[in-house]
Design a protein around this motif. Structure first.
Motif, mmCIF file in Angstrom:
data_model
loop_
_atom_site.group_PDB
_atom_site.id
_atom_site.type_symbol
_atom_site.label_atom_id
_atom_site.label_comp_id
_atom_site.label_asym_id
_atom_site.label_seq_id
_atom_site.Cartn_x
_atom_site.Cartn_y
_atom_site.Cartn_z
ATOM 1 N N VAL B 11 24.566 28.228 22.545
ATOM 2 C CA VAL B 11 23.980 27.234 23.608
ATOM 3 C C VAL B 11 24.342 27.678 25.205
ATOM 4 O O VAL B 11 23.810 27.587 26.057
ATOM 5 C CB VAL B 11 24.219 25.764 23.516
ATOM 6 C CG1 VAL B 11 23.882 24.928 24.517
ATOM 7 C CG2 VAL B 11 23.696 25.127 21.948
ATOM 8 N N LYS B 13 25.109 30.871 25.946
ATOM 9 C CA LYS B 13 24.172 31.957 26.475
ATOM 10 C C LYS B 13 22.991 31.703 27.091
ATOM 11 O O LYS B 13 22.317 32.239 27.924
ATOM 12 C CB LYS B 13 24.321 32.988 25.552
ATOM 13 C CG LYS B 13 25.754 33.669 25.349
ATOM 14 C CD LYS B 13 25.486 34.925 24.457
ATOM 15 C CE LYS B 13 26.810 35.992 24.672
ATOM 16 N NZ LYS B 13 27.967 35.396 24.146
ATOM 17 N N LEU B 14 22.335 30.662 26.182
ATOM 18 C CA LEU B 14 21.133 30.311 26.738
ATOM 19 C C LEU B 14 21.036 29.588 28.080
ATOM 20 O O LEU B 14 20.236 29.374 28.906
ATOM 21 C CB LEU B 14 20.358 29.331 25.710
ATOM 22 C CG LEU B 14 20.100 30.188 24.233
ATOM 23 C CD1 LEU B 14 19.652 28.998 23.237
ATOM 24 C CD2 LEU B 14 18.913 31.033 24.512
ATOM 25 N N GLU B 15 22.158 28.781 28.296
ATOM 26 C CA GLU B 15 22.037 27.578 29.468
ATOM 27 C C GLU B 15 22.819 27.977 30.652
ATOM 28 O O GLU B 15 22.583 27.638 31.600
ATOM 29 C CB GLU B 15 22.449 26.168 28.872
ATOM 30 C CG GLU B 15 21.797 25.749 27.955
ATOM 31 C CD GLU B 15 20.264 25.223 28.609
ATOM 32 O OE1 GLU B 15 20.365 25.013 29.644
ATOM 33 O OE2 GLU B 15 19.503 25.228 27.462
ATOM 34 N N ARG B 18 21.333 28.858 34.226
ATOM 35 C CA ARG B 18 20.947 27.602 34.945
ATOM 36 C C ARG B 18 22.282 26.752 35.498
ATOM 37 O O ARG B 18 22.046 26.062 36.263
ATOM 38 C CB ARG B 18 20.065 26.810 34.021
ATOM 39 C CG ARG B 18 18.405 27.843 34.315
ATOM 40 C CD ARG B 18 17.726 26.785 33.596
ATOM 41 N NE ARG B 18 17.745 26.685 32.191
ATOM 42 C CZ ARG B 18 17.050 26.460 31.421
ATOM 43 N NH1 ARG B 18 15.745 26.073 31.493
ATOM 44 N NH2 ARG B 18 17.309 26.382 29.990
ATOM 45 N N PRO B 57 21.323 20.084 24.804
ATOM 46 C CA PRO B 57 22.765 20.722 25.030
ATOM 47 C C PRO B 57 23.004 20.959 26.603
ATOM 48 O O PRO B 57 23.938 20.668 27.126
ATOM 49 C CB PRO B 57 22.933 21.641 24.065
ATOM 50 C CG PRO B 57 21.514 21.843 23.525
ATOM 51 C CD PRO B 57 20.620 20.687 24.040
ATOM 52 N N GLY B 58 22.096 21.502 27.113
ATOM 53 C CA GLY B 58 21.779 22.175 28.405
ATOM 54 C C GLY B 58 22.297 20.911 29.557
ATOM 55 O O GLY B 58 23.153 20.936 30.360
ATOM 56 N N GLY B 127 23.837 36.596 32.555
ATOM 57 C CA GLY B 127 23.635 36.717 31.158
ATOM 58 C C GLY B 127 24.434 35.972 30.294
ATOM 59 O O GLY B 127 24.420 35.875 29.183
ATOM 60 N N ARG B 209 15.672 41.052 29.184
ATOM 61 C CA ARG B 209 15.877 39.597 29.290
ATOM 62 C C ARG B 209 15.822 39.259 30.635
ATOM 63 O O ARG B 209 15.032 38.315 31.247
ATOM 64 C CB ARG B 209 16.957 38.947 28.502
ATOM 65 C CG ARG B 209 16.457 38.530 27.374
ATOM 66 C CD ARG B 209 17.838 37.974 26.605
ATOM 67 N NE ARG B 209 17.920 36.552 26.869
ATOM 68 C CZ ARG B 209 18.313 35.763 25.638
ATOM 69 N NH1 ARG B 209 18.790 36.127 24.586
ATOM 70 N NH2 ARG B 209 18.411 34.418 26.014
ATOM 71 N N LEU B 213 12.954 37.678 33.071
ATOM 72 C CA LEU B 213 13.228 36.344 33.639
ATOM 73 C C LEU B 213 12.908 36.546 35.251
ATOM 74 O O LEU B 213 12.249 35.550 35.859
ATOM 75 C CB LEU B 213 14.817 36.136 33.524
ATOM 76 C CG LEU B 213 15.354 35.017 34.370
ATOM 77 C CD1 LEU B 213 14.799 33.409 33.602
ATOM 78 C CD2 LEU B 213 16.769 34.830 34.021
ATOM 79 N N GLU B 216 9.279 35.990 35.995
ATOM 80 C CA GLU B 216 8.760 34.655 35.954
ATOM 81 C C GLU B 216 9.327 34.059 37.387
ATOM 82 O O GLU B 216 8.537 33.267 38.167
ATOM 83 C CB GLU B 216 9.337 33.983 34.891
ATOM 84 C CG GLU B 216 8.811 33.834 33.560
ATOM 85 C CD GLU B 216 7.325 33.608 33.575
ATOM 86 O OE1 GLU B 216 6.690 34.560 32.696
ATOM 87 O OE2 GLU B 216 6.744 32.781 34.043
#
Lengths: 107, 636
Positions: B11, B13-15, B18, B57-58, B127, B209, B213, B216
């Motif tokens: 989680v 690493k994904l969040e 941001r 979770p974020g 990252g 990645r 990113l 975008e």
């Protein structure tokens, strides 16, 4: 590493809210460079069976196939846990149902 | 790692990008933002295994981090009312804004930071990698990476780099710096510059990645899509470019069926987006176009080399680097024949930037082999093998050298002669080391296999001009003497005839004008510290160790160990302002309160503000930033 997530088809028709939430989720995952490909699958399709030299082609739908795959997503992630976490988010949006996550080898 | 903490890690690493980016917008301090995010991460590690992963979770992590940010501002007693207002404003700010992560990337890739620091900080903040993971990817140690990150954050704070999107003309230079970092990360993973493996797929994925990113986040910048296209297509060949034993397989020999069509299509699509935006193609768009040319050829024979050579010519105009020239020579060698390629390569052999670049001799070797000049080709392959730091590539180059027959007449080579010369028993270690350096350079530049009889004074002079033209006269003369000694021993007295001795300019110690320093507007803490160091002549460690209770302001002195540190009027004028009524704790305080992970002993903290003692490293750093000198220079 890549994972393929397939979700079993359900009978409930998606509503407006689900569409918007799903579009947002797909956009976010694509933006993060995670979602490589995704799509929905037709009901039934065509089945090919080979026995010995003979290959039989049958048109669907298949009444006996209870667990038909309704959609898929190919993701590129750093770990199995990341794939699972994405699966969780997906299931939270779509509601009741089943998805399967499998690592894709050779890619 | 237990399953629950692996989930938290995933989680995170994904969040984290941001979350950290959102926090930087709120608190305007990269170091503090990362600390707050870390606190939230630790809280998740404690709570999620029992309570389960929250629905969002974020948002959970952001809420915890943000609460701590508000708490921290409320707790600090300085400027109480202003802080209260700040805290209230902070509570009203939105969690995230669309450009937060892009702003964070502009900061972590800021051109004032040295490149390795930019790379480490970007992988860390954007990252979500740990220092240990970054260290592993770059084959270095964790403390080194941590040091780079800490120093980078200090620079960001000291320079007060704004958390803003650059505008106008600045945007393109700043963006180039971001793209460079992403490209570097990818290349480090794609052609691992050192070590046994040729690929480090984790780093490639991380760079991909980041590039996706960025595409975008900055969709109107053609170069961003160009970079994404380039990386997608290069990554599509990852599987095909190493053989079963890990050895590299050159593009022409790769099994194209193993190229990843999904990534190739993503690359095509990205390049189309770049083209649709129009404008003169930049370096990444051009490199992506070249990569697309290769990807479109079904077999190596189908490659449109004329078009690739044309694209390289265009690339050379916007990116006139020796490496681009070398690649253009390869393309021209394919389009117009090896002779035409060699004509472009040969002028590059004198370029200092390519002195240790193994692909230069490798390309020459290939062209020479195709021109049916096997003896020269073999020598060049061996040189390339000696220069590469990658084991798999070295093997490959040596095999290509071995496949070339001819020139098998036994002659005394430069390599053999150098080994014998350095193996003599009558030289002391220091001399041997010095001679060894000189000869190593000759061998790397000219090749171990070169016949000693064919070594010319002109070749030696060319090596000197490429390698040591910028060196101090003493260094130049030392190398010249080493070649002279080697030549005399080997019966080749003529080797130094084309190298002139150099005369050293008189040395001029760099002046350090204190008056100029005092004339500047200095921060109160630094000004006091530097005055005190200058007036007392005491060591920096002893001065930084002072506590408020050690000071005797009336007598202008402080107890330090068994002795006294004494100062004069300027320090006496500044000290009361610095103390501002504090009665205990360290005299010189750090800028911020220490993070929860490294709470120091009570004696190292100011009981009133909770800030820690200013460290010696930080004090040296600040002085270095301001003057370029070390604190010792302040001693009278």
């Amino acid at each position: 590493m890549r994972y393929l997530m397939t979700s079993l088809a359900t009978d409930t028709a998606p509503d407006e809210k689900l569409f918007t939430e799903m579009a947002k989720f797909v956009e976010e995952m694509s933006a993060a460079g995670i979602l490589l490909a995704t799509g929905g699958l037709e009901r039934g399709g065509v089945r090919l069976t080979s026995v010995g030299d003979e290959i039989t082609v049958t048109d669907g739908p298949f009444a006996e196939a209870k667990e038909a795959v309704g959609g898929f997503a190919l993701v590129e992630v750093r770990s199995r846990e990341e794939a699972i976490e994405l699966g969780r988010r997906f299931r939270r949006i779509v509601g009741d149902g089943v998805s399967v996550i499998q690592q894709v080898y050779g890619a | 790692m237990a399953a629950a903490s692996r989930t938290v890690d995933a989680v995170w690493k994904l969040e984290s990008a941001r979350i950290i980016a959102g926090l930087v917008r709120l608190v305007r301090d990269v170091g503090l933002a990362e600390e707050l995010a870390q606190d939230a991460f630790v809280a998740a590690l404690e709570q999620w295994p029992e309570a389960g992963v929250p629905d969002n979770p974020g948002a959970w992590l952001m809420a915890v981090a943000r609460r701590r940010a508000v708490d921290r501002i409320r707790r600090s007693q300085l400027l109480a009312r202003k802080q209260e207002q700040l805290a209230r404003e902070l509570e009203r700010e939105p969690d995230r804004e669309p450009d937060d992560v892009l702003r964070l990337m502009f900061i972590s890739c800021h051109p004032v930071l040295p490149t390795p620091a930019r790379v480490a900080l970007t992988l860390r903040l954007v990252g979500g990698l740990t220092a240990a993971e970054i260290a592993r990817a770059f084959l270095t140690t964790e403390p080194r990476i941590t040091g780079r990150i800490t120093e980078a954050k200090q620079t960001i704070a000291a320079r007060r780099l704004p958390f803003e999107l650059p505008a106008g003309a600045e945007l393109s230079t700043r963006l180039a710096s971001v793209l460079e970092v992403v490209y570097l990360v990818f290349n480090e993973g794609y052609s691992a510059s050192a070590g046994e493996d040729l690929l480090r797929p984790d780093l490639c994925l991380e760079a991909l990645r980041l590039a996706r990113l960025l595409a975008e986040l900055a969709p109107h910048e053609p170069e961003v899509h160009g970079l994404a296209a380039l990386l997608e297509i290069q990554a599509s060949r990852a599987e095909a470019r190493t053989g079963p034993g890990g050895e590299p397989v050159p593009l022409a020999e790769q099994n194209r069926a193993r190229w990843d069509q999904l990534l190739i299509h993503r690359g095509f699509a990205a390049l189309l987006r770049a083209r649709d935006l129009g404008g003169t193609p930049g370096p990444y768009v051009l490199q992506a176009a070249i990569a697309v040319c290769h990807a479109q050829a079904r077999t190596a024979q189908d490659t449109d080399w004329a078009q690739i050579a044309g694209l390289y010519a265009a690339l050379e105009l916007v990116l006139p680097t020796p490496v681009v020239r070398l690649n253009r020579a390869v393309a021209v060698g394919m389009a117009d024949g090896p002779g035409a390629g060699l004509d472009l390569v040969d002028p590059l052999t004198g370029d200092p930037a390519l002195r240790d670049y193994h692909l230069l001799p490798a390309v020459r070797a290939d062209l020479l082999a195709r021109l049916d000049r096997p003896a020269e080709a073999r020598l060049e392959f061996e040189r390339a093998a000696a220069l590469t730091r990658n084991a798999a590539e070295r093997e490959f180059l040596l095999r290509r050298a071995a496949r070339l027959t001819g020139a098998a007449v036994p002659v005394r080579t430069l390599g053999q002669a150098a080994e014998e010369f350095l193996g003599r028993a009558d030289l002391d270690t220091a001399t041997l080391r010095s001679y060894g350096q000189t000869l190593r350079r000759l061998r790397l530049s000219l090749g171990d296999g070169l016949a000693l009889a064919e070594l010319s004074a002109a070749q030696v002079a060319a090596v000197f001009a490429t390698a040591w033209d910028d060196a101090a006269a003493r260094t130049w003369n030392r190398h010249r003497a080493a070649v002279g000694s080697f030549g005399a021993w080997a019966g080749r007295d003529d080797l130094t005839t084309e190298i002139a001795r150099r005369v050293a300019p008189p040395s001029s110690p760099q002046a350090f004008d204190l008056a100029l320093l005092w004339a500047r507007e200095l921060p109160l803490r630094e000004h006091t510290l530097w005055r005190l160091l200058h007036e007392s002549g005491a060591g920096a460690a002893a001065v930084l160790a002072l506590n408020v209770e050690d000071l005797d302001l009336d007598d202008r002195r402080a107890r330090s160990g068994r002795g006294w540190i004494c100062w004069r009027a300027q320090t006496a004028r500044l000290l009361p302002r610095l103390l501002a009524g504090r009665t205990r704790g360290p005299v010189f305080l750090a800028d911020r309160r220490p993070g929860p992970a490294r709470t120091p002993a009570a004696a190292e903290l100011c009981p009133e503000t909770g800030r820690g003692r200013l460290s010696y490293e930080r004090a040296e750093y600040l002085f270095k930033q301001a003057t370029g000198h070390t604190l010792r220079r302040l001693r009278p």
